[in-house]
Design a protein around this motif. Structure first.
Motif, PDB file in Angstrom:
ATOM      1  N   ALA A  85      -3.474  -6.929   7.619  1.00 40.10           N
ATOM      2  CA  ALA A  85      -2.273  -6.906   8.675  1.00 40.10           C
ATOM      3  C   ALA A  85      -0.936  -6.527   8.275  1.00 40.10           C
ATOM      4  N   GLU A  86      -0.841  -4.866   9.217  1.00 34.93           N
ATOM      5  CA  GLU A  86       0.084  -4.578   8.517  1.00 34.93           C
ATOM      6  C   GLU A  86       1.734  -4.077  10.078  1.00 34.93           C
ATOM      7  N   PRO A  87       2.436  -5.188   9.830  1.00 31.74           N
ATOM      8  CA  PRO A  87       3.215  -5.000  11.209  1.00 31.74           C
ATOM      9  C   PRO A  87       3.713  -4.042  11.679  1.00 31.74           C
ATOM     10  N   ARG A 154       8.449   1.317  11.501  1.00 26.80           N
ATOM     11  CA  ARG A 154       7.857   1.322  10.628  1.00 26.80           C
ATOM     12  C   ARG A 154       7.600   2.929  10.008  1.00 26.80           C
ATOM     13  N   ARG A 155       7.876   3.288   8.372  1.00 23.98           N
ATOM     14  CA  ARG A 155       8.086   4.634   8.456  1.00 23.98           C
ATOM     15  C   ARG A 155       6.671   4.435   7.256  1.00 23.98           C
ATOM     16  N   GLY A 237      -0.006 -11.022   8.459  1.00 21.91           N
ATOM     17  CA  GLY A 237       1.798 -10.308   7.687  1.00 21.91           C
ATOM     18  C   GLY A 237       2.380 -10.990   7.642  1.00 21.91           C
ATOM     19  N   LEU A 238       2.792 -12.432   8.014  1.00 24.10           N
ATOM     20  CA  LEU A 238       3.362 -13.325   8.162  1.00 24.10           C
ATOM     21  C   LEU A 238       3.921 -14.340   6.244  1.00 24.10           C
ATOM     22  N   SER A 319      -4.211  -4.652  -4.804  1.00 25.41           N
ATOM     23  CA  SER A 319      -4.756  -4.031  -5.794  1.00 25.41           C
ATOM     24  C   SER A 319      -3.617  -2.684  -4.930  1.00 25.41           C
ATOM     25  N   VAL A 320      -3.649  -1.783  -6.012  1.00 23.64           N
ATOM     26  CA  VAL A 320      -3.197  -0.097  -5.770  1.00 23.64           C
ATOM     27  C   VAL A 320      -4.011   0.701  -4.364  1.00 23.64           C
ATOM     28  N   ARG A 321      -5.063  -0.136  -4.325  1.00 25.82           N
ATOM     29  CA  ARG A 321      -5.758  -0.010  -3.211  1.00 25.82           C
ATOM     30  C   ARG A 321      -5.910  -0.668  -1.432  1.00 25.82           C
ATOM     31  N   ASP A 322      -4.923  -1.412  -1.994  1.00 27.04           N
ATOM     32  CA  ASP A 322      -4.465  -2.463  -1.038  1.00 27.04           C
ATOM     33  C   ASP A 322      -5.393  -3.510  -0.698  1.00 27.04           C
TER      34      ASP A 322
END
Length: 994
Positions: A85-87, A154-155, A237-238, A319-322
């Motif tokens: 999740a990317e809030p 979010r940027r 994302g919490l 990880s660097v790949r999220d």
């Protein structure tokens, strides 16, 4: 949940429903699949958790107790739940936590006269954090102390940039300091103050704080240095970290169905618990307080040098790949993802003893990739503590073992030890059959952990505990046994709501001490302290002054519903005009006693008159000043400096029976001398005050009528009398209501304290449906004597009697009969010998008679420096509590022609650098330019007009012997200096020199 598992679940349900003998049996969801790590190193790739529905249950992992003391679980990863999740709106905290929601406003912590709280963010959760069948939380209070990054929009670039605000339109600005307002922020820039509304902000990145301070403060807030921590991460994302003492389990419905399980969690940064559904939790991890996950410590630096794979950046707990960290066939709950070539540097606290981790290439690289992992202390050029063989493919992970980090800490925070993790691309010895490029060199550091010395950890936590009690700000705290025992308590009082609160244990004795000057307007030492839990005898508070007993009382019980505490007022009239040492001791009591400290203050008036702050609905300056409303309801003036002004403030209230309006003049560091006014010496003067009122409904009707004025129904409110806590001779408060433009009220410039003027009303002006007041404050005396910061409040009570009277005039401080009155000492006014005694480099110093601030001349210096470290007959002792012949305060006037800045430096005992405070430093005051070598910036802009600067020399530089002076003009045309004088007290500057 995968498609196959979801299909299997549906088939199972259908089968159960099909059989008549099983149709009546309860139907449960399939148990989630967990990856788990136990303390003995056992890794389970497919565990099952059962019986975790409430606090009395004994949760099990594959049938074994989850918290078996022999091998408790360290982390659980629910493989059915995604963690991607990317809030869009959230608040990142120092330490790694995240709140998901929108910040809607801020509070200053000064809303109540009887309580001092932390600054807080008001936020609306974007996710449901309430238990089922309970009202959904719509506003939560988050402690701003640990906020790292506040995001409204979010940027694309998510990297933390300390002390930076990003606008929604793409602009960004770096700031020196930030202050919250109810609906935005005030930024202190090099060019001055800028106010920004929340509606215009995309992201606000707060100034960097020491990550170890954040770690230890949060441990202290959770109750003890030996607390066991638990962290939850959800698919929304919490991220929440708290102690197991603040962790509760609940269920709603069938207790055997994991989808009905809830975790009730309250982190240190939230005023209320959050209810988190277990079905949304993808990761949980547990750690002892002396085993700190490295991912909780903000790195000092990240260096990425990958020539081809440079698009991959280091990630915390991913990880660097999220994606979740996974190498060697197993997942990890925390760690660091890197792409070689990469270096990350972390600060080490002196309590850190060792480091351990595992490392390997991420599972996403398959059989590819080639890198080497290294661990260093202090510098990469030193011998590595750990250096792996070449890591090729993701099948293998390597343990670093326990790496000893014991050693002497640096002499300062900037010199403390550093831990450096390196992902090396192995370009020099890369095998021929390995990937020729660095595209797949993804290195995972798994479960990196810093192990701390328990004794040093306890000391560090205890040292920071007192900072968590806002009431104790600026007080020195001493506890029997050294460790301040803060304790959690579940509070169910109505006013506070149900939540955990952190209070002081009543068991050990403790003492607060502080040296303060009791000014003429101070009448009471006010203590707001209460006993929230008392087993047997309540704790006792005793007050000593300069080592002698002064007063004592039992701590009163807290109100049953959480109302403000009843203050204890200690009369201090006999201490006026003295700098005294207060010692406030809390006696020993029961181990179960809890004491809540709310506020300690010297006050000018009694507190049994209740004042309600009237937050302005509009503020206006007639002459172009910028007026901002701050979180505490006060108004701050900034922007254009004007000689005279008229402020018009509209206030709306539902109060009935108002008897008086009060205007408090408050101190602010952005104003000259940190005072209440905008004149160079902090002075202001209210020439005339007028009050009008109109009915709320009538005002609304008028505002909706295009042909009517909104204020057409206003009537003047007669003011019967004016009183003030302090005033300068011939500037009585009655002058502010006499209808004359050449009289007014002012407390003068020398008190350095907040003050108040009270306007008693002749009749009740309020209306049943609400009242809109218009308060007009004329300031016509000139010389920029306008209000800088003020707050307006009202009372419905009868004004206090004589014993509590606000408006009694406080006479100037009396001098000791054994010595002559204390008067300022003039170091330079217009003496030609003084100018001649200075050595001038490059520029030219002259005695200017045509332009001076006082006396007959000033010192004028063109570009360069004029100095003398040992001026004849100066040698003035600067002391904390000066006696005859000693001083503490400095005042001077200066101006700059041609822009730029100036520096005024002093010598201590004939040398320019002093070690009076234990650290060698220059004794410099800087105006109109950035601080020079540690100089104190007293003005961000030095105008082409005489400006008065008043400083507390002792507070700035410690006990020095002031013997000389250096004036520097680095740019522009010239700088002028005049009226350089010393005084024992601020009041002395108001006395005429002999």
């Amino acid at each position: 949940m995968t498609h196959a598992r979801r299909l299997a679940r549906y088939v199972l349900v259908a089968t159960l429903l099909a059989g008549s003998s099983l149709a009546a049996a309860p139907v449960h969801a399939a148990a989630p699949h967990f990856a788990a790590l136990l303390a003995d190193g056992t890794y389970l790739a497919d565990g099952r958790v059962t019986e975790w529905h409430d606090d009395k249950a004994q949760p099990k992992l594959n049938g074994q107790p989850l918290f078996d003391p022999a091998r408790p679980v360290l982390f659980l990863r629910n493989t059915n739940v995604s963690g991607d999740a990317e809030p869009g709106a959230f608040v990142d905290m120092f330490g790694g936590d995240r709140f998901v929601g929108v910040v809607t406003g801020f509070t200053s912590g000064e809303q109540s006269f009887y309580r001092r709280e932390h600054e807080e963010m008001m936020a609306t959760p974007s996710i449901d954090v309430s238990l089922p069948e309970t009202p959904r939380e719509t506003e939560m209070r988050l402690v701003a102390r640990w906020a790292k990054r506040i995001v409204w929009q979010r940027r694309f670039k998510a990297r933390y940039a300390p002390s930076t605000l990003f606008y929604r339109d793409g602009r960004e600005v770096s700031f020196r300091r930030v202050r919250f307002t109810p609906h935005g922020v005030l930024l202190l820039l090099d060019a001055g103050l800028v106010e920004v509304s929340i509606d215009d902000i995309a992201e606000l990145h707060m100034p960097r704080i020491d990550p170890w301070d954040a770690c230890f403060e949060q441990l202290a807030s959770l109750g003890a240095a030996d607390a066991r921590l638990v962290r939850l991460e959800t698919d929304e994302g919490l991220r929440i970290t708290t102690s197991t003492a603040r962790f509760r389990s609940r269920h709603w419905g069938d207790a055997n169905d994991p989808d009905n399980w809830y975790r009730l969690v309250q982190p240190t940064w939230c005023r209320t618990p959050l209810a988190v559904p277990q079905r949304r939790v993808h990761t949980m991890r547990w750690s002892a307080s002396d085993e700190v996950p490295l991912s909780m410590i903000e790195p000092n630096a990240v260096e990425q040098k990958s020539p081809i794979g440079g698009g991959w950046t280091a990630r915390i707990d991913r990880s660097v790949r999220d994606a979740p960290l996974s190498t060697g066939g197993r997942e990890s709950a925390w760690g660091i993802g890197m792409h070689a070539e990469c270096r990350m540097t972390f600060p080490l606290h002196e309590s850190v003893r060792s480091f351990r981790s595992a490392v390997g290439l991420d599972q996403s690289v398959g059989r590819g990739g080639c890198a080497r992992a290294e661990v260093y202390v202090d510098a990469v050029g030193s011998k590595p503590l750990f250096r792996s063989d070449l890591l090729i493919g993701s099948r293998h992970r390597v343990d670093t073992g326990t790496l000893n980090l014991d050693g002497s800490p640096g002499k300062s925070p900037d010199q403390r030890r550093r831990l450096i993790l390196v992902a090396d691309a192995a370009e020099d010895d890369r095998p021929a059959d390995a990937d020729p490029f660095d595209i797949r060199d993804h290195v995972d550091w798994c479960e990196p952990t810093l192990v701390l010395d328990r004794a040093k950890l306890a000391s560090a936590v205890a040292a920071r505990a007192s900072a968590l009690l806002p009431a104790w700000k600026d007080w020195h705290v001493a506890v029997d046994g050294d460790a301040l025992p803060l304790a959690d308590r579940w509070d169910e009082r109505q006013a506070d709501g149900r939540r955990y609160v952190c209070e002081v244990s009543g068991q050990p004795p403790l003492a607060l001490s502080r040296t303060m000057r009791v000014e003429g307007e101070h009448r009471y030492l006010m203590l707001c302290v209460e006993q929230t839990v008392a087993e047997g005898k309540a704790n006792e508070i005793s007050i000593s002054v300069d080592g002698k007993p002064y007063a004592a009382f039992d701590v009163p019980k807290a109100a049953w519903n959480g109302d403000d505490p009843t203050p204890r007022l200690i009369p201090i009239g006999d201490l006026r005009g003295r700098e005294v040492n207060f010692r406030i001791a809390q006696s020993a009591g029961s181990e179960k006693n809890r004491v809540a400290w709310r506020r300690i203050a010297l006050v000018a008036q009694p507190t049994n008159t209740n004042w309600t702050v009237l937050a302005p609905r509009s503020v206006e300056s007639a002459d172009g000043a910028h007026l901002s409303v701050l979180p505490d309801g006060s108004v701050l003036a900034s922007g254009r400096d004007v000689d005279r002004d008229r402020y018009t403030i509209e206030l709306e209230t539902k109060l009935r029976g108002i008897t008086a309006i009060r205007v408090e003049t408050l101190l602010d560091e952005t104003l000259p001398r940190g005072g209440s006014g905008r004149a160079g010496d902090g002075r202001f003067q209210i020439t005339e005050a007028r009050l009008a009122a109109r009915d709320f409904n009538a005002a609304t009707h008028a505002s909706n009528n295009a042909n009517a004025s909104d204020k057409s129904n206003s009537t003047q409110v007669p003011i019967a009398a004016a009183s003030a806590d302090y005033y300068e001779t011939r500037f009585e408060p009655a002058n502010a209501i006499d209808g004359k433009d050449d009289t007014g009220w002012t407390p003068g410039a020398g008190t350095g304290k907040p003050h108040a003027i009270v306007f008693s009303l002749a009749a009740d002006p309020t209306s049943a449906d609400g009242t809109i007041f218009t308060l007009t404050l004329d300031q016509r005396s000139g010389q920029r004597q306008t209000l800088g910061r003020f707050r307006i409040s009202a009372t419905t009570e009868a004004l206090p009697g004589e014993a509590e009277q606000v408006g009694r005039h406080i006479a100037p401080l009396a001098e000791s009969s054994s010595e002559s009155p204390s008067r300022p000492r003039m170091l330079f006014d217009d003496d030609a010998k003084f100018v001649a005694s200075l050595t001038v480099g490059e520029g030219k110093a002259t005695r200017e008679t045509g332009d001076r601030f006082t006396g007959g001349a000033s010192l004028r210096l063109s570009r360069g420096a004029a100095e003398n470290p040992a001026i004849d007959q100066w040698n003035a002792a600067i002391r904390s509590n000066p006696t005859a012949g000693e001083y503490r305060y400095l005042r001077f006037a200066w101006r700059k022609r041609g822009g730029g800045g100036a520096i005024l430096q002093f010598a201590d005992g004939g040398v320019w650098q002093s070690k009076a405070t234990g650290v060698e430093r220059h004794l410099r005051y800087v105006g109109g330019m950035a601080g020079d070598d540690g100089g104190i910036v007293v003005q961000s802009k030095l105008p082409d007009d005489w400006t008065v600067v008043t400083r507390d020399l002792y507070a700035d530089f410690g006990p020095i012997a002031l013997t000389g002076m250096r004036l520097i003009c680095p740019d522009g045309e010239y700088v002028q200096l005049d009226s350089v004088q010393l005084a024992r007290s601020l009041d002395d500057f108001a006395r005429p020199r002999p």
